[in-house]
Scaffold this active site. Structure first.
Site, short mmCIF file in Angstrom:
data_model
loop_
_atom_site.label_atom_id
_atom_site.label_comp_id
_atom_site.label_asym_id
_atom_site.label_seq_id
_atom_site.Cartn_x
_atom_site.Cartn_y
_atom_site.Cartn_z
N CYS A 275 7.55 -6.98 8.32
CA CYS A 275 8.77 -6.41 8.92
C CYS A 275 9.27 -7.38 9.97
O CYS A 275 8.47 -7.98 10.70
CB CYS A 275 8.45 -5.05 9.56
SG CYS A 275 9.92 -4.28 10.30
N CYS B 102 -1.12 5.58 9.97
CA CYS B 102 0.13 4.89 10.34
C CYS B 102 -0.15 3.59 11.06
O CYS B 102 -1.00 3.53 11.93
CB CYS B 102 0.94 5.70 11.34
SG CYS B 102 1.10 7.36 10.95
N GLU C 75 0.81 -1.21 0.00
CA GLU C 75 0.00 0.00 0.00
C GLU C 75 0.84 1.26 0.00
O GLU C 75 1.88 1.34 0.66
CB GLU C 75 -0.88 0.03 1.25
CG GLU C 75 -2.06 -0.89 1.13
CD GLU C 75 -2.85 -0.95 2.43
OE1 GLU C 75 -4.03 -1.23 2.34
OE2 GLU C 75 -2.29 -0.71 3.49
N CYS D 177 8.09 -4.61 16.40
CA CYS D 177 7.71 -3.62 17.41
C CYS D 177 6.30 -3.96 17.89
O CYS D 177 5.42 -4.28 17.07
CB CYS D 177 7.76 -2.22 16.84
SG CYS D 177 9.39 -1.81 16.21
N CYS E 272 3.49 8.44 1.16
CA CYS E 272 4.07 7.52 2.13
C CYS E 272 4.24 6.16 1.47
O CYS E 272 3.25 5.57 1.01
CB CYS E 272 3.13 7.43 3.34
SG CYS E 272 3.69 6.22 4.55
N CYS F 76 2.92 -2.20 16.47
CA CYS F 76 2.82 -2.02 15.01
C CYS F 76 2.20 -3.26 14.36
O CYS F 76 2.70 -4.37 14.56
CB CYS F 76 4.22 -1.77 14.45
SG CYS F 76 4.27 -1.72 12.65
N1 SAH Z 1 10.09 0.83 10.09
C1 SAH Z 1 10.18 2.24 10.07
C2 SAH Z 1 9.22 2.91 9.12
C3 SAH Z 1 7.82 2.37 9.05
S1 SAH Z 1 6.81 2.59 10.45
C4 SAH Z 1 10.06 2.80 11.46
O1 SAH Z 1 9.71 2.07 12.36
O2 SAH Z 1 10.37 3.98 11.62
C5 SAH Z 1 6.31 4.30 10.27
C6 SAH Z 1 5.90 4.97 11.59
O3 SAH Z 1 4.60 4.50 12.03
C7 SAH Z 1 6.87 4.67 12.70
O4 SAH Z 1 7.17 5.81 13.46
C8 SAH Z 1 6.09 3.67 13.51
O5 SAH Z 1 6.58 3.57 14.79
C9 SAH Z 1 4.68 4.20 13.39
N2 SAH Z 1 3.66 3.24 13.80
C10 SAH Z 1 3.72 1.90 13.77
N3 SAH Z 1 2.58 1.36 14.26
C11 SAH Z 1 1.78 2.39 14.61
C12 SAH Z 1 0.47 2.47 15.17
N4 SAH Z 1 -0.23 1.40 15.44
N5 SAH Z 1 -0.03 3.71 15.40
C13 SAH Z 1 0.67 4.83 15.08
N6 SAH Z 1 1.91 4.79 14.54
C14 SAH Z 1 2.47 3.59 14.31
FE1 SF4 Z 2 8.94 -2.60 11.52
FE2 SF4 Z 2 6.66 -1.55 12.40
FE3 SF4 Z 2 8.84 -1.54 13.95
FE4 SF4 Z 2 8.73 0.07 11.80
S1 SF4 Z 2 7.41 0.18 13.61
S2 SF4 Z 2 10.45 -1.24 12.45
S3 SF4 Z 2 7.56 -1.24 10.40
S4 SF4 Z 2 7.74 -3.37 13.23
#
Ligand code: SAH
Ligand code: SF4
Length: 356
Positions: free
Chosen positions: A107, A334, A87, A111, A100, A114
């Site tokens: 991934c 996000c 996407e 985290c 974006c 996420c």
């Molecule tokens: N992997 C990279 C880029 C993709 S994530 C990173 O972690 O920076 C893009 C952003 O969305 C990151 O700041 C991530 O922490 C945030 N993100 C992930 N899950 C989210 C959620 N459930 N609500 C809001 N932001 C989220």
């Molecule tokens: Fe991967 Fe999501 Fe962590 Fe970004 S926030 S590094 S996409 S697991």
């Protein structure tokens, strides 16, 4: 051909016995021009067009569907094979338009907050699949002269960790910045990372674009829990890497992304600890209200908590933005970029129902 930046294309053309300016011409047709068929490249000699048809291919990922939110946010789902979709989201604002884009399917960094991380890792996207997202969006939004760009900024904040797919991402960045590609300025292209320290050091050498760090915690105890990678590269190493990055681009600053999780990282004490943590790094903050997903185990901080947190940072002079949740109605916010076609198809049905 979509896998090559200008140096790569020039080398390819040299192997075919063609001059470098031909590579530039073809690059302009493909990227800003949005042309994926050599036969339509009318200023190339017919003989060259035939040669290209025989020896090369412009393979743009197929578009599965396109959605537009009531707030102007657009989303495209591209086919990347074996039942997977990727996407891309466009967010229009008054003074800029931000695209974006994703770098991986899933991934590996897991985290906790996420939904992409919860899916696990499938594979890296190729350069063609990364730049293909910009290619489609640019084509769909209308190809305009350079100074009235619809897409003025690109952020690598979709699915995946861009620095874990380093080589493919760097070639895609090179195409974004190239004057014969999308001609975006270095400061308007942002790579977001959860903190892969060695790759941050490499990026500053080869392509020092704007850097956003997913910080999300003010101490190692909380960050270790939220972002497993922190155990490998704890905050002191991450802050040092940010300073090294900025040494390469002295007038730049780091954007620290900070997801607001109720009762986890959102107290006034956390805000004060954060100020101390970043004191040697020129930076600004982007507070992201958590976007919930099923069984996440987290809740979004209250607006009152977010306001207080923001004010504490602002009082000592930081620029702080709170990310507005956009494209909620099309699951484009996000951390909601999931990416399974099956899943998407259900969402598409939901969307069609909403549309009546
Ligand atoms: N992997 C990279 C880029 C993709 S994530 C990173 O972690 O920076 C893009 C952003 O969305 C990151 O700041 C991530 O922490 C945030 N993100 C992930 N899950 C989210 C959620 N459930 N609500 C809001 N932001 C989220
Ligand atoms: Fe991967 Fe999501 Fe962590 Fe970004 S926030 S590094 S996409 S697991």
């Amino acid at each position: 051909m979509l896998n090559f930046d200008l140096p790569g294309l020039t080398a390819l053309f040299a192997r075919m016995g063609e001059k470098p300016f031909r590579a530039r011409q073809v690059m302009r047709w493909i990227h800003p021009g949005g042309v994926a068929d050599f036969t339509d490249m009318t200023d190339l000699a017919k003989s060259l067009r035939h040669k290209l048809l025989d020896h090369a291919e412009i393979k743009v990922p197929d578009l599965l569907f396109e959605q537009k939110s009531v707030d102007g946010t657009c989303k495209w789902l591209l086919d990347v094979g074996t039942g997977n979709g990727v996407e891309t989201v466009f967010i229009p604002e008054n003074t800029r338009g931000t695209l974006c884009i994703s770098s991986q399917i899933g991934c590996a960094l897991e985290c906790l907050f996420c939904s992409t991380g919860r899916q696990g890792f499938n594979r890296n996207l190729t350069t063609a699949e990364i730049i293909g997202q910009l290619w489609w969006a640019n084509k769909a939004l209308g190809v305009t002269p350079k100074d009235e760009r619809v897409i003025s900024n690109v952020v690598m904040m979709g699915m995946g960790e861009p620095l874990a797919n380093f080589d493919n991402v760097v070639i895609a960045l090179s195409i974004m910045l190239d004057d014969h590609g999308y001609g975006l300025s270095r400061r308007r292209v942002t790579v977001s990372t959860s903190g892969m320290v060695p790759q941050m050091d490499r990026l500053k050498e080869v392509m020092p674009v704007a850097l956003a760090i997913s910080l999300h915690a003010s101490n190692d105890r909380v960050r270790d829990k939220l972002i497993p990678l922190n155990k490998k590269y704890p905050l002191c190493q991450l802050m040092a890497a940010c300073q090294r990055y900025l040494a390469k681009a002295p007038r730049d600053f780091i954007t620290f992304e900070y997801i607001m999780l109720k009762d986890v990282n959102d107290s006034a004490q956390h805000a004060r600890e954060l100020i101390e943590l970043v004191k040697d790094v020129p930076c600004k903050f982007n507070l992201i209200p958590f976007n919930p997903f099923p069984n996440s185990g987290f809740e979004r901080s209250t607006s009152e908590r977010i306001r207080i947190f923001r004010e504490i940072l602002q009082e000592v002079g930081f620029v702080v933005t709170v990310r507005k949740t956009r494209g909620d109605d099309i699951d484009a916010a996000c951390g909601q970029l999931a990416g399974k076609v099956k899943d998407k198809t259900q969402r598409q049905q939901k969307w069609q129902l909403v549309q009546g």
